[in-house]
Enzyme design. Structure first.
Site, PDB file in Angstrom:
ATOM      1  N   PHE A  80       0.836  -1.218   0.000  1.00 40.24           N
ATOM      2  CA  PHE A  80       0.000   0.000   0.000  1.00 40.24           C
ATOM      3  C   PHE A  80       0.866   1.260   0.000  1.00 40.24           C
ATOM      4  CE2 PHE A  80      -4.027  -1.986   0.810  1.00 40.24           C
ATOM      5  CZ  PHE A  80      -3.807  -3.050   1.658  1.00 40.24           C
ATOM      6  N   SER A 124      -5.060   1.276  -9.148  1.00 43.26           N
ATOM      7  CA  SER A 124      -6.183   2.220  -9.155  1.00 43.26           C
ATOM      8  C   SER A 124      -6.831   2.297 -10.533  1.00 43.26           C
ATOM      9  CB  SER A 124      -5.654   3.624  -8.774  1.00 43.26           C
ATOM     10  OG  SER A 124      -6.626   4.609  -9.034  1.00 43.26           O
ATOM     11  N   ALA A 125      -8.102   2.576 -10.536  1.00 39.77           N
ATOM     12  CA  ALA A 125      -8.830   2.760 -11.805  1.00 39.77           C
ATOM     13  C   ALA A 125      -8.303   3.968 -12.556  1.00 39.77           C
ATOM     14  CB  ALA A 125     -10.317   2.943 -11.516  1.00 39.77           C
ATOM     15  N   THR A 126      -7.499   4.763 -11.871  1.00 39.23           N
ATOM     16  CA  THR A 126      -6.909   5.934 -12.531  1.00 39.23           C
ATOM     17  C   THR A 126      -6.015   5.517 -13.689  1.00 39.23           C
ATOM     18  OG1 THR A 126      -6.792   6.909 -10.345  1.00 39.23           O
ATOM     19  CG2 THR A 126      -5.583   8.037 -12.055  1.00 39.23           C
ATOM     20  N   TYR A 149       0.427  10.892 -10.414  1.00 33.91           N
ATOM     21  CA  TYR A 149      -0.031   9.832  -9.493  1.00 33.91           C
ATOM     22  C   TYR A 149      -0.502   8.624 -10.294  1.00 33.91           C
ATOM     23  CZ  TYR A 149      -3.296   7.080  -6.825  1.00 33.91           C
ATOM     24  OH  TYR A 149      -3.967   6.015  -6.279  1.00 33.91           O
ATOM     25  N   LYS A 153       1.095   4.588 -10.832  1.00 38.76           N
ATOM     26  CA  LYS A 153       0.374   3.321 -10.666  1.00 38.76           C
ATOM     27  C   LYS A 153       0.525   2.461 -11.930  1.00 38.76           C
ATOM     28  CE  LYS A 153      -1.528   3.828  -6.551  1.00 38.76           C
ATOM     29  NZ  LYS A 153      -1.140   2.977  -5.409  1.00 38.76           N
ATOM     30  N   TYR A 177      -8.477  -0.285  -7.692  1.00 38.09           N
ATOM     31  CA  TYR A 177      -9.569   0.218  -6.853  1.00 38.09           C
ATOM     32  C   TYR A 177     -10.369   1.244  -7.634  1.00 38.09           C
ATOM     33  CZ  TYR A 177      -6.273  -0.888  -2.967  1.00 38.09           C
ATOM     34  OH  TYR A 177      -5.380  -1.452  -2.098  1.00 38.09           O
ATOM     35  N   LEU A 200     -14.628  13.202  -2.561  1.00 43.18           N
ATOM     36  CA  LEU A 200     -16.006  13.621  -2.310  1.00 43.18           C
ATOM     37  C   LEU A 200     -16.543  13.224  -0.946  1.00 43.18           C
ATOM     38  CD1 LEU A 200     -18.636  14.872  -3.460  1.00 43.18           C
ATOM     39  CD2 LEU A 200     -19.268  12.562  -4.209  1.00 43.18           C
ATOM     40  N   ARG A 231     -19.426   7.903 -10.237  1.00 43.31           N
ATOM     41  CA  ARG A 231     -18.301   7.076  -9.839  1.00 43.31           C
ATOM     42  C   ARG A 231     -18.782   5.773  -9.214  1.00 43.31           C
ATOM     43  NH1 ARG A 231     -16.524  10.494 -12.438  1.00 43.31           N
ATOM     44  NH2 ARG A 231     -14.634  11.790 -12.174  1.00 43.31           N
ATOM     45  N   ARG A 290     -13.951  20.251 -12.400  1.00 43.95           N
ATOM     46  CA  ARG A 290     -12.542  20.139 -11.962  1.00 43.95           C
ATOM     47  C   ARG A 290     -11.737  19.612 -13.151  1.00 43.95           C
ATOM     48  NH1 ARG A 290     -11.355  16.222  -6.906  1.00 43.95           N
ATOM     49  NH2 ARG A 290     -12.185  14.722  -8.389  1.00 43.95           N
ATOM     50  N   GLY A 292      -9.599  17.624 -15.599  1.00 45.05           N
ATOM     51  CA  GLY A 292      -9.148  16.227 -15.592  1.00 45.05           C
ATOM     52  C   GLY A 292     -10.229  15.252 -15.184  1.00 45.05           C
TER      53      GLY A 292
HETATM   54  C1  WQD Z   1     -15.527  11.882  -7.125  1.00 45.91           C
HETATM   55  C2  WQD Z   1     -16.598  12.735  -7.809  1.00 45.91           C
HETATM   56  C3  WQD Z   1     -15.760  14.839  -8.615  1.00 45.91           C
HETATM   57  C4  WQD Z   1     -14.910  16.425  -4.585  1.00 45.91           C
HETATM   58  C5  WQD Z   1      -9.774  10.030  -7.166  1.00 45.91           C
HETATM   59  C6  WQD Z   1      -8.497   9.500  -7.716  1.00 45.91           C
HETATM   60  C7  WQD Z   1      -8.482   7.996  -7.657  1.00 45.91           C
HETATM   61  C8  WQD Z   1      -8.770   7.545  -6.245  1.00 45.91           C
HETATM   62  C9  WQD Z   1     -10.079   8.108  -5.758  1.00 45.91           C
HETATM   63  C10 WQD Z   1      -6.648   7.139  -5.195  1.00 45.91           C
HETATM   64  C11 WQD Z   1     -16.093  13.419  -9.075  1.00 45.91           C
HETATM   65  C12 WQD Z   1     -16.787  15.057  -7.507  1.00 45.91           C
HETATM   66  C13 WQD Z   1     -15.284  15.606  -5.641  1.00 45.91           C
HETATM   67  C14 WQD Z   1     -15.629  17.627  -4.336  1.00 45.91           C
HETATM   68  C15 WQD Z   1     -17.060  17.139  -6.189  1.00 45.91           C
HETATM   69  N1  WQD Z   1      -7.729   7.930  -5.381  1.00 45.91           N
HETATM   70  N2  WQD Z   1     -16.351  15.955  -6.420  1.00 45.91           N
HETATM   71  N3  WQD Z   1     -16.682  17.945  -5.154  1.00 45.91           N
HETATM   72  O1  WQD Z   1     -11.613  11.909  -8.787  1.00 45.91           O
HETATM   73  O2  WQD Z   1     -13.114   9.850  -8.960  1.00 45.91           O
HETATM   74  O3  WQD Z   1     -10.847   9.611  -7.976  1.00 45.91           O
HETATM   75  O4  WQD Z   1      -9.962   9.553  -5.847  1.00 45.91           O
HETATM   76  O5  WQD Z   1      -6.477   6.049  -5.691  1.00 45.91           O
HETATM   77  O6  WQD Z   1      -7.219   7.550  -8.060  1.00 45.91           O
HETATM   78  O7  WQD Z   1      -8.408   9.877  -9.079  1.00 45.91           O
HETATM   79  O8  WQD Z   1     -12.610  10.824  -6.713  1.00 45.91           O
HETATM   80  O9  WQD Z   1     -13.739  11.711  -4.714  1.00 45.91           O
HETATM   81  O10 WQD Z   1     -12.115  13.218  -5.985  1.00 45.91           O
HETATM   82  O11 WQD Z   1     -14.345  12.679  -6.992  1.00 45.91           O
HETATM   83  O12 WQD Z   1     -18.023  17.453  -6.918  1.00 45.91           O
HETATM   84  O13 WQD Z   1     -15.327  18.430  -3.392  1.00 45.91           O
HETATM   85  O14 WQD Z   1     -16.992  13.773  -6.934  1.00 45.91           O
HETATM   86  O15 WQD Z   1     -15.928  15.789  -9.655  1.00 45.91           O
HETATM   87  O16 WQD Z   1     -17.173  13.466 -10.008  1.00 45.91           O
HETATM   88  P1  WQD Z   1     -12.087  10.616  -8.214  1.00 45.91           P
HETATM   89  P2  WQD Z   1     -13.160  12.155  -6.030  1.00 45.91           P
END
Ligand code: WQD
Length: 336
Positions: A80, A124-126, A149, A153, A177, A200, A231, A290, A292
């Site tokens: 991890f 990660s799904a990233t 990041y 991965k 993930y 989020l 998501r 946001r 990306g």
């Molecule tokens: C989720 C949704 C945002 C915050 C990232 C990484 C991924 C993994 C998980 C490590 C999106 C929206 C978010 C906010 C919002 N991390 N949002 N207001 O971007 O899918 O994934 O975190 O492994 O690798 O890429 O997750 O929780 O940032 O966003 O509207 O204050 O919530 O636009 O649609 P994400 P997230």
């Protein structure tokens, strides 16, 4: 098995330690505590009713990892250790390449030197080049990804694949993930982001706790049911159990598996779920997208079920309820 968790004091690692102990495995953690607290492990050990020895140190230190593997007679490693803030990785790429690649290579080198052959990697799904609905493991993995990041991965997945091609004894799993959320039902361990949460769910939890004024919804003009991002939110305990299933299914070669639910939820649906859990409306405002962000990112979870006999069982409401219990009982996370 005797399992070493590098970075095991973190959010996913501490939950995985409990799941491993519940299945009768033994757990040792190596963590530099840069992004984690030993309190998480103390509480995880109490929940599991078992010892979790902690070695404080850097997984990039090959000699240190070798000594841990030897002294604790480790059979398998779940890796991890690494930095995981997407935005921070854009600002500090060299630190992210140094830490994330360094810890992975150091751990793998130590394992090869000590004859430890089982390796599970926190991917990660990233890594998917084109996010979208029902992503399958054979979808293209990006090199031109949005952030360092995600690139670390993808690179580590290639490092593991090359190491397994060179040494047929290596038994590896790459676990991609989707969006880990929630907390152990005890409310004693959970996600403890430093500073302003990027993700989020912890952000909404802090709005619900009165720590943040309102949720900023990053765009409501996506091609989704309510215009906000979709998501695949997977309960962290389901995710932890997925690691145990992968560990127990290891065989020579590399197994790549999505850990997701296959269900998508929009930002507003997550917000509404939180409102149901706390019993009141939560303030939000819609702001610009946001950079990306993808409209949709959800898993096709069928391979995990076919190969590991695992599937996510907990719902978004379960995750929100558990996240709220953790947040409301620990408003300052592990800082007490
Ligand atoms: C989720 C949704 C945002 C915050 C990232 C990484 C991924 C993994 C998980 C490590 C999106 C929206 C978010 C906010 C919002 N991390 N949002 N207001 O971007 O899918 O994934 O975190 O492994 O690798 O890429 O997750 O929780 O940032 O966003 O509207 O204050 O919530 O636009 O649609 P994400 P997230």
């Amino acid at each position: 098995m005797r399992v070493l968790l590098t970075g095991g004091a973190g959010y996913i690692g501490s939950h995985t330690a409990i799941a491993l102990l519940a299945r009768g495995h033994r757990v040792v953690v190596l963590d530099d505590l840069v992004n984690a607290s030993e309190v998480a492990l103390e509480r995880a050990a109490r929940i599991a009713g078992a010892e979790i020895p902690l070695v404080v140190g850097d997984a990039a230190d090959v000699d240190l990892v070798r000594s841990v593997l030897r002294e604790h007679r480790i059979d398998a490693v779940i890796h991890f250790a690494g930095l995981k803030a997407v935005g921070e990785s854009v600002a500090e790429p060299l630190r992210y390449y140094g830490v994330n690649l360094g810890t992975a290579i150091g751990t793998l080198q130590a394992m090869a030197a000590e004859g430890v052959e089982r390796f599970v990697f926190s991917s990660s799904a990233t890594v998917y080049e084109q996010p979208g609905p029902l992503l399958r493991e054979d979808a293209p993995v990006g090199i031109a990804l949005e952030n360092p990041y995600g690139r670390t991965k993808a690179m580590i997945e290639s490092i593991v694949t090359d190491a397994a091609a060179a040494d047929g004894r290596l038994q590896a799993a790459l676990l991609r993930y989707f969006n880990p959320v929630g907390a152990h039902e005890s409310g004693d361990i959970g996600e403890d982001p430093k500073g302003i949460p990027n993700n989020l769910m912890p952000y909404i939890a802090q709005v619900a706790a009165g720590e943040r004024e309102r949720l900023r919804v990053f765009g409501d003009d996506y091609d989704t049911p309510d215009g906000t991002g979709v998501r695949d939110y997977i309960h962290v305990v389901d995710l932890a159990e997925g690691h145990v299933a992968a560990l127990e299914a290891l065989a020579p070669g590399v197994l790549t598996v999505n850990l997701g639910t296959g269900q998508g939820a929009t930002v507003l649906e997550v917000l509404r779920a939180f409102e149901r859990a706390v019993g009141r409306e939560l303030p939000f405002e819609v702001v610009d997208r946001r950079p990306g962000d993808a409209a949709v990112s959800t898993a096709d979870p069928s391979r995990a079920h076919e190969v590991l006999g695992w599937r996510a069982r907990r719902t978004l409401d379960d995750a929100v309820r558990d996240a709220w219990r953790w947040q409301s009982r620990n408003p300052r996370g592990y800082r007490g």
